[in-house]
Design an enzyme around this catalytic site. Structure first.
Site, short mmCIF file in Angstrom:
data_model
loop_
_atom_site.label_atom_id
_atom_site.label_comp_id
_atom_site.label_asym_id
_atom_site.label_seq_id
_atom_site.Cartn_x
_atom_site.Cartn_y
_atom_site.Cartn_z
N ASN A 99 -0.02 10.49 3.13
CA ASN A 99 -0.93 10.47 1.97
C ASN A 99 -1.93 9.32 2.08
OD1 ASN A 99 0.61 8.26 1.44
ND2 ASN A 99 1.06 8.76 -0.70
N ASP A 149 1.83 14.10 0.02
CA ASP A 149 2.62 13.02 -0.57
C ASP A 149 4.07 13.50 -0.57
OD1 ASP A 149 4.03 11.32 -2.23
OD2 ASP A 149 2.38 11.07 -3.65
N VAL A 150 4.92 12.84 0.19
CA VAL A 150 6.29 13.35 0.34
C VAL A 150 7.12 13.18 -0.94
CG1 VAL A 150 6.35 13.07 2.85
CG2 VAL A 150 7.18 11.20 1.39
N TYR A 182 11.63 -2.56 -2.21
CA TYR A 182 11.68 -2.07 -0.83
C TYR A 182 13.12 -2.04 -0.31
CZ TYR A 182 10.44 -1.88 4.19
OH TYR A 182 10.31 -1.53 5.51
N TYR A 234 23.92 13.42 2.86
CA TYR A 234 23.47 14.71 3.40
C TYR A 234 24.23 15.06 4.67
CZ TYR A 234 19.72 16.45 0.41
OH TYR A 234 19.02 17.02 -0.63
N THR A 278 8.42 -5.42 13.81
CA THR A 278 7.70 -4.84 14.95
C THR A 278 6.22 -5.14 14.80
OG1 THR A 278 9.34 -3.09 15.17
CG2 THR A 278 7.17 -2.64 16.08
N ARG A 336 1.27 -9.04 6.68
CA ARG A 336 2.38 -9.40 7.55
C ARG A 336 1.95 -10.56 8.45
NH1 ARG A 336 5.02 -3.44 8.78
NH2 ARG A 336 2.93 -2.63 8.62
P1 NAD Z 1 2.65 1.58 7.46
O1 NAD Z 1 2.35 1.17 6.07
O2 NAD Z 1 1.64 1.31 8.52
O3 NAD Z 1 3.02 3.12 7.54
C1 NAD Z 1 3.61 3.82 6.48
C2 NAD Z 1 2.91 5.17 6.37
O4 NAD Z 1 3.56 5.92 5.33
C3 NAD Z 1 1.44 5.04 5.98
O5 NAD Z 1 0.66 5.84 6.83
C4 NAD Z 1 1.41 5.55 4.54
O6 NAD Z 1 0.15 6.08 4.18
C5 NAD Z 1 2.53 6.57 4.56
N1 NAD Z 1 3.07 6.89 3.24
C6 NAD Z 1 3.50 6.02 2.29
N2 NAD Z 1 3.92 6.68 1.21
C7 NAD Z 1 3.78 8.02 1.50
C8 NAD Z 1 4.03 9.21 0.79
N3 NAD Z 1 4.52 9.20 -0.45
N4 NAD Z 1 3.76 10.39 1.39
C9 NAD Z 1 3.27 10.44 2.65
N5 NAD Z 1 3.00 9.33 3.37
C10 NAD Z 1 3.25 8.14 2.80
O7 NAD Z 1 4.04 0.87 7.84
P2 NAD Z 1 4.82 0.81 9.23
O8 NAD Z 1 4.96 -0.60 9.60
O9 NAD Z 1 4.27 1.78 10.19
O10 NAD Z 1 6.26 1.31 8.77
C11 NAD Z 1 6.65 2.67 8.94
C12 NAD Z 1 8.10 2.84 8.55
O11 NAD Z 1 8.93 2.00 9.35
C13 NAD Z 1 8.39 2.49 7.10
O12 NAD Z 1 9.34 3.39 6.58
C14 NAD Z 1 8.99 1.11 7.19
O13 NAD Z 1 9.87 0.85 6.14
C15 NAD Z 1 9.71 1.17 8.53
N6 NAD Z 1 9.86 -0.16 9.12
C16 NAD Z 1 8.81 -0.77 9.73
C17 NAD Z 1 8.98 -2.03 10.27
C18 NAD Z 1 7.86 -2.75 10.98
O14 NAD Z 1 8.08 -3.89 11.46
N7 NAD Z 1 6.68 -2.21 11.10
C19 NAD Z 1 10.22 -2.67 10.18
C20 NAD Z 1 11.25 -2.03 9.51
C21 NAD Z 1 11.07 -0.76 9.01
#
Ligand code: NAD
Length: 333
Positions: A38, A62-63, A151, A165, A181, A192
């Site tokens: 989204n 939007d999930v 979060y 599930y 990451t 970040r």
């Molecule tokens: P990011 O914010 O770049 O990516 C998240 C994506 O989810 C975005 O593109 C956003 O638009 C989309 N999104 C959010 N809500 C949504 C919804 N309701 N419907 C559809 N899309 C939606 O963040 P990221 O760093 O790429 O993180 C991705 C995933 O990995 C997340 O779940 C995060 O919790 C997890 N994670 C990331 C890290 C890291 O270091 N980057 C560490 C731990 C966990």
């Protein structure tokens, strides 16, 4: 990816930082990809280079509302969620909804399609850890009413739902706990620490380190994290599995390292710490090593150099996506 000849994958949050790298890698492996996003924190520009590939589809979705996909799907990677503290503090209710209702919808999709399901969980489930390094068996130390709980608790709920599930509906699930990451396609203004340090170093602004700078994190380059996620996806292991870097650094050392690699003369300023900021973070990666044969390969310095080079290119092209800096840099994810 061992064991599983996947043909068609759904990546929720596929236009985000990690999601876009996952989409790219799946396509390289010949897998068709449906990217659902989204764009609340992600961007079309992250996947613009994939659009020409006929096996790639970008779907605005939007999930938390619904996840409907026509045709077969054999892998669901559920990565939709704000991940930077600046984002989830600005979007608290959305973050809770995507971790709960969004995860429910993604799990229902996996159930309907009989697909393997991978939940992107986080080291933040460990909160401010009392055990170090953190093993998957550690239950964590999270403040359920602190600002970060939107979060942390959303991800803890998502883990519980995924586990239910698996137990109740027989869905083939896996949980990956991702540690900090970094890499290309992070937004310079996402708040970040690494993108903030790089942006500040490259523009000659003071580099802002929170607290006394002695808090630690273990950082992992995006290519390694993607390898770990796909190794988990391709096997049968249910997780949770920690995926993260094992080189633990203090934030002050990290700031100085980035400054050196960027050839910058920015001063380093200590600023207030965010509430409930964890003092230390380092994964125990024995499960990933033994069950998945995974270990990070890219040294921190090399990953940082690649990331700095990407930011330099973006800044030179006048496309610093993410614009304004978040108020307080934090390395949480
Ligand atoms: P990011 O914010 O770049 O990516 C998240 C994506 O989810 C975005 O593109 C956003 O638009 C989309 N999104 C959010 N809500 C949504 C919804 N309701 N419907 C559809 N899309 C939606 O963040 P990221 O760093 O790429 O993180 C991705 C995933 O990995 C997340 O779940 C995060 O919790 C997890 N994670 C990331 C890290 C890291 O270091 N980057 C560490 C731990 C966990």
């Amino acid at each position: 990816m061992p064991h599983r000849p996947f043909q068609r994958a759904v990546v929720t949050g596929g236009a985000g930082f990690l999601g876009s790298h996952l989409c790219e890698r799946l396509l390289h492996r010949g897998i068709e990809v449906l990217c659902l996003d989204n764009f609340i924190t992600g961007s079309r520009s992250n996947v613009a280079h994939l659009i020409a590939d006929e096996r790639f589809r970008l779907i605005h979705c939007d999930v938390t509302t619904a996840v409907q996909v026509h045709g077969p799907v054999d892998l669901v990677l559920h990565f939709a969620s704000p991940a930077s503290p600046a984002d989830y503090l600005r979007l608290p209710i959305h973050t809770l909804k995507v971790g709960s209702i969004g995860t429910l919808h993604a799990l229902d999709l996996a159930r309907e399609k009989r697909a393997r399901f991978v939940l992107a969980s986080t080291s933040e489930v460990y909160g401010d850890p009392l055990e170090h390094p953190q093993r998957e068996s550690y239950w964590g130390n999270v403040n359920p009413v602190g600002p970060r709980s939107v979060y942390d608790e959303a991800k803890r709920f998502a883990e519980a739902l995924t586990t239910a599930y698996r137990a109740s509906h027989g869905v083939d699930t896996a949980i990956v706990r991702i540690f900090n990451t970094f890499g290309p396609r992070m937004r310079p203004g996402d708040g970040r620490a690494i993108p903030t340090f790089i942006r500040q170093a490259l523009s000659g602004e003071p580099i802002t380190v929170t607290g006394d700078g002695r808090q630690t994190r273990s950082i992992c380059y995006v290519d390694d994290t993607v390898d770990g996620v796909l190794a988990l996806a391709g096997g049968r292991h249910p997780g949770p599995v920690n995926i993260g870097g094992t080189e633990e650094v203090t934030m002050l050392d990290l700031a100085m390292h980035v400054r050196g690699l960027a050839g910058s003369r920015s001063p380093i300023d200590l600023v207030d710490s965010p509430v409930d900021d964890p003092r230390m973070r380092r994964p125990d990666t024995a499960v990933a090593r033994e069950a998945l044969g995974w270990a990070p390969k890219v040294p921190c310095s090399e990953g940082l150099q690649r990331t700095i080079a990407w930011f330099e290119e973006r800044l030179a092209a006048g496309r610093p996506r993410g614009g304004a800096p978040g108020p307080v840099p934090s390395i949480g994810a």
